[in-house]
Design an enzyme around this catalytic site. Structure first.
Site, PDB file in Angstrom:
ATOM      1  N   GLU A  15     -35.391 -17.011  30.398  1.00  0.00           N
ATOM      2  CA  GLU A  15     -36.025 -18.239  29.816  1.00  0.00           C
ATOM      3  C   GLU A  15     -35.229 -19.319  30.292  1.00  0.00           C
ATOM      4  OE1 GLU A  15     -36.424 -18.384  25.775  1.00  0.00           O
ATOM      5  OE2 GLU A  15     -36.596 -20.303  25.491  1.00  0.00           O
ATOM      6  N   LYS A  39     -42.080 -20.706  26.129  1.00  0.00           N
ATOM      7  CA  LYS A  39     -41.313 -19.799  27.064  1.00  0.00           C
ATOM      8  C   LYS A  39     -40.638 -18.509  26.500  1.00  0.00           C
ATOM      9  CE  LYS A  39     -38.053 -23.230  27.249  1.00  0.00           C
ATOM     10  NZ  LYS A  39     -38.690 -24.495  26.725  1.00  0.00           N
ATOM     11  N   THR A  40     -40.219 -18.783  25.116  1.00  0.00           N
ATOM     12  CA  THR A  40     -39.513 -17.750  24.458  1.00  0.00           C
ATOM     13  C   THR A  40     -40.763 -16.357  24.493  1.00  0.00           C
ATOM     14  OG1 THR A  40     -38.259 -18.893  23.482  1.00  0.00           O
ATOM     15  CG2 THR A  40     -38.289 -16.675  22.647  1.00  0.00           C
TER      16      THR A  40
END
Ligand code: EPU
Length: 767
Positions: free
Chosen positions: A171, A126-127
């Site tokens: 995110e 995600k990051t």
């Protein structure tokens, strides 16, 4: 107006006083940044301060190191981190006084709702992907605002509000179910897996939260078609766009070339070839992530050439395959991976880089995950040649009995891995891995806790080790954290920070100068026969002059010249070969020339310096000197010159004699040794002989033979020897020495002085 819309207006169109509890956390600091940029008066409290809180303070954050209600009386809204309990004084006070309190994700969802939201979700990646999305849209000229869970150097900060643009990239954090609070325009689903089972009952519960988010997504849903769960959960919607490496993807990557840190691939939308992309974030999983970003940005109208250009420039987040050290011999990489799937992907990437071996240090993260996924962890390390597992980083969890790093190490071994070990002491992990290092290795630290600090220590020491390697050249050897128990006859002692085997005078001299310039302590170990190294090891450089010219013995006329690495025993035999007598006593001393000079060693009534003609040494600037015997100050078991200088070689005087006479004296020495000295592991005589009575006799008469501390024991053969019965520590040895000294003092009035050289750090964590 709904409550959510109220909060959105409050946060994005008005100016208020807002307080954040737990503001130092990576997610909370992002919210603080956004609120400051939105013009609010922001305060925050946390028991820790961090670089982030310091940066935010410069932007106007009023920071409190304690959670005290009286500090934040004027606050209109309180936002709190999920790590904060309802007992927190500020939270409690706000609730009692009817102030509005919201969770971090509620605040974020409200801020996002003022823009066209893009939420990036999934268990892994995600990051990186949300940062990549924000960056590509920014380079595409769309002025997105963003919120990502880590510091992203290429984006400037972890969160940013851009009033000029319509889009907001965030995110999502699925770990506490709060993704269900969002109503984005677009959602990008990277993958869905069984995770965070401390919060979710099962996969069905995870699925429910994701389905709710998808139902609340007003525009398009992007998902990875290579991920079965994502496909199953997202695929049924009619507003989906999928991507992946398989034929099924609406957006596809083909001709993928993964090389070192760069991946190159062709991008297709249906049958249309959009062009080639070059990605400087390694690994096949990141090709998929980039494809998701390409799909999203293309659908938002960014031309492919702009997307491709931005992707090439994109640099990943900290702790995501972050290169800590890179040289032709070694590559050190840190990664946040802590779930078996992430570990596998990261190791696959590490393997594909093409170094000789992959060494891994892994710190399991959270007891609950370690327990639940232990089987999966057992199978996750196949791509690593060596694995060192340390103990669990609990995060905010309490330990679960029996759940330790050992459990994971056992699972990995049970799965058939041959190179796994367990190191319960985190501060020793760098030592274990560092001592395994060989040219061509890639070292990877894995985990979401603080294992990366161990890699940083290793990286720092490796910089020095590589410089030393240049000094000692091809034939020399440099090893990190070499256990000195391997290099002492007593077989105890912690590690040498830098173990250096120098083979010639030139490199020894250069090493002396290097250590002086770098303010590194330098210590010489010869054969380690009269040495007791403490359990903390020796900080700095430990040089072992051996091999090459240091081991050579030359005979000219009646003189024998030997390098400091030459064994005394060999000098005795070389002398016999040349029919030179007077050196037979050297046969009985287990050391080499360097040590014999250093302590003016002796046996059979003779001492080293009785036979020395001259000594060659290097001074503290590395300059060589030759000194004749009469220029040297020498005492019983003590030669002061070598306290600050370093011997290179010595010349001894032999006396022509008959071979039989020499043989007889050699035999006598051997016999004396065999009959009076133990063969067990020892450091020779521990104490100097006091003038009044030999130390061995004193110990014997005190009845201390066979007395023990741990595995250290006074020899029953000779009272001046302490032997290691196997597995003794330096601490055992030192305690036994102290006990003997005390007895000799109180019962005999004799002050015993150690002959054995005692060196090193007492504290076990210091090297
Ligand atoms: N003795 C006892 N009980 C014992 C040990 C010795 O009564 O348990 C008596 C012996 O019978 C002898 C006297 O003590 O009368 C001296 O003992 P030994 O002849 O063994 O010599 P030492 O002084 O203990 C020295 C060196 C040794 C060297 C021997 C052999 C010192 C401190 N030690 O030992 O060197 O091998 O002579 O010549 O000078 C060393 O330096 O590490 C070392 C072992």
């Amino acid at each position: 107006m709904t409550k959510d819309a109220d909060l959105a207006k409050f946060l994005t169109r008005e100016r208020h006083r807002v307080h954040l509890i737990g503001v130092a956390g990576s997610g909370m600091s992002g919210i603080a940044g956004l609120l400051l940029q939105l013009g609010h008066e922001v305060s925050g409290s946390d028991k820790l301060d961090s670089q982030e809180t310091q940066r935010l303070q410069r932007l106007g954050l009023k920071f409190h190191r304690q959670h005290r209600a009286e500090d934040v009386q004027g606050t209109e809204l309180v936002i709190y981190s999920s790590a904060i309990t309802s007992e927190n004084p500020i939270l409690k006070d706000a609730r009692e006084n009817g102030k509005r309190t919201v969770r971090r994700a509620e605040g974020l969802a409200a801020i996002m709702s003022a823009k066209r939201g893009i939420l990036i979700v999934g268990m892994h990646g995600k990051t990186t992907t949300s940062a990549m999305t924000a960056y590509v849209l920014r380079e595409g000229g769309l002025h997105p605002s963003h919120y990502v869970g880590a510091e992203i150097p290429i984006l400037g900060t972890n969160a940013h509000w851009d009033a000029r643009g319509e889009l907001f990239v965030a995110e999502g954090d699925e770990s506490d179910g709060t993704i269900a609070l969002f109503h984005p325009e677009n959602t990008l689903v990277l993958n869905i897996e069984e995770e965070h089972l401390d919060f979710y009952a099962d996969m069905a519960a995870i699925e429910k939260v994701f389905r709710q988010l998808l139902g609340q997504t007003t525009g398009k849903i992007f998902y990875c078609a290579d991920e079965p769960n994502a496909t199953r959960i997202c695929g049924s919607s009619d507003r989906v766009i999928c991507y992946g490496l398989s034929e099924k993807g609406d957006y596809r990557a083909t001709d993928i070339d993964l090389r070192n840190f760069t991946s190159t691939f062709c991008v297709y939308r249906g049958k249309e070839r959009l062009g080639e992309a070059v990605l400087n974030v390694p690994g096949e999983h990141n090709v998929r992530n980039a494809l998701g970003v390409i799909a999203l940005a293309t659908e938002l109208g960014v031309p492919f050439d702009k997307i491709a250009k931005a992707l090439t420039k994109f640099q990943h987040a900290r702790r995501r395959f972050e290169i800590k050290y890179d040289s032709p011999r070694f590559l050190l990489v840190d990664d946040y991976g802590h779930h078996p799937t992430e570990i596998k992907a990261t190791l696959k990437t590490a393997r594909s880089i093409g170094r000789k071996r992959v060494l891994t240090m892994f710190q399991p993260h959270r007891y609950s995950r370690t327990k639940l996924l232990r089987k999966e962890f057992g199978r996750a390390f196949d791509d690593a040649d060596r694995v060192v597992i340390t103990d669990v980083y609990g995060s905010n969890e309490s330990p679960i009995p029996g759940v330790t790093g050992q459990m994971i190490a056992d699972e990995i071994a049970a799965h058939g891995h041959r190179g796994v070990s367990y190191q319960p002491r985190l501060e020793w992990v760098h030592r274990d891995v560092g001592n395994m290092l060989d040219s061509g290795d890639l070292v990877l630290s894995l985990g979401a806790g603080n294992i990366h600090e161990q890699l940083s220590i290793l990286a720092g020491d490796l910089v020095i080790a590589e410089k030393i390697k240049e000094i000692v050249a091809e034939d020399g050897d440099v090893r990190l954290y070499e256990p000195l128990s391997k290099h002492t006859t007593l077989r105890v002692g912690g590690p040498a920070q830098f173990w250096v085997e120098a083979r010639n005078e030139k490199s020894f001299a250069e090493l002396i100068r290097f250590c002086r310039n770098q303010h590194l302590p330098l210590f010489v170990v010869g054969r380690g026969s009269n040495l007791l190294v403490r359990d903390g090891g020796i900080r700095g450089v430990v040089v072992h002059p051996s091999g090459g010219e240091f081991d050579k013995i030359y005979i000219q006329d009646n003189e024998i010249t030997a390098g400091v690495g030459a064994k005394l025993k060999e000098i005795a035999y070389a002398a016999r070969g040349a029919d030179l007598g007077g050196l037979e006593w050297m046969e009985g001393i287990p050391g080499a020339v360097g040590g014999a000079l250093r302590m003016n060693a002796g046996a059979m009534g003779s001492q080293t310096f009785e036979k020395v003609v001259s000594v060659r040494y290097l001074d503290s600037d590395g300059n060589p000197h030759d000194k004749e015997r009469d220029e040297l100050e020498v005492h019983y078991r003590h030669f002061p010159l070598l306290e600050r200088n370093f011997a290179v070689s010595a010349t001894f005087q032999g006396k022509p004699d008959k071979r039989e006479q020499i043989e007889a004296r050699l035999h006598e020495s051997q016999e004396k040794r065999r009959s009076t000295q133990p063969i067990a592991k020892s450091a020779g005589c521990i104490f100097k002989n006091p003038e009044t009575c030999p130390a061995g006799k004193v110990v014997d008469e005190l009845g201390l033979k066979n007395s023990t501390v741990g595995k250290a024991r006074v020899s029953d053969v000779h009272g001046n020897f302490i032997v290691n019965d196997g597995g003794a520590t330096a601490t055992d040895m030192l305690e036994l020495i102290d006990r003997i000294k005390k007895e000799a003092r109180t019962k005999r009035g004799i002050e015993l002085e150690t002959e054995v050289q005692i060196v090193g750090e007492a504290d076990a964590g210091s090297v």
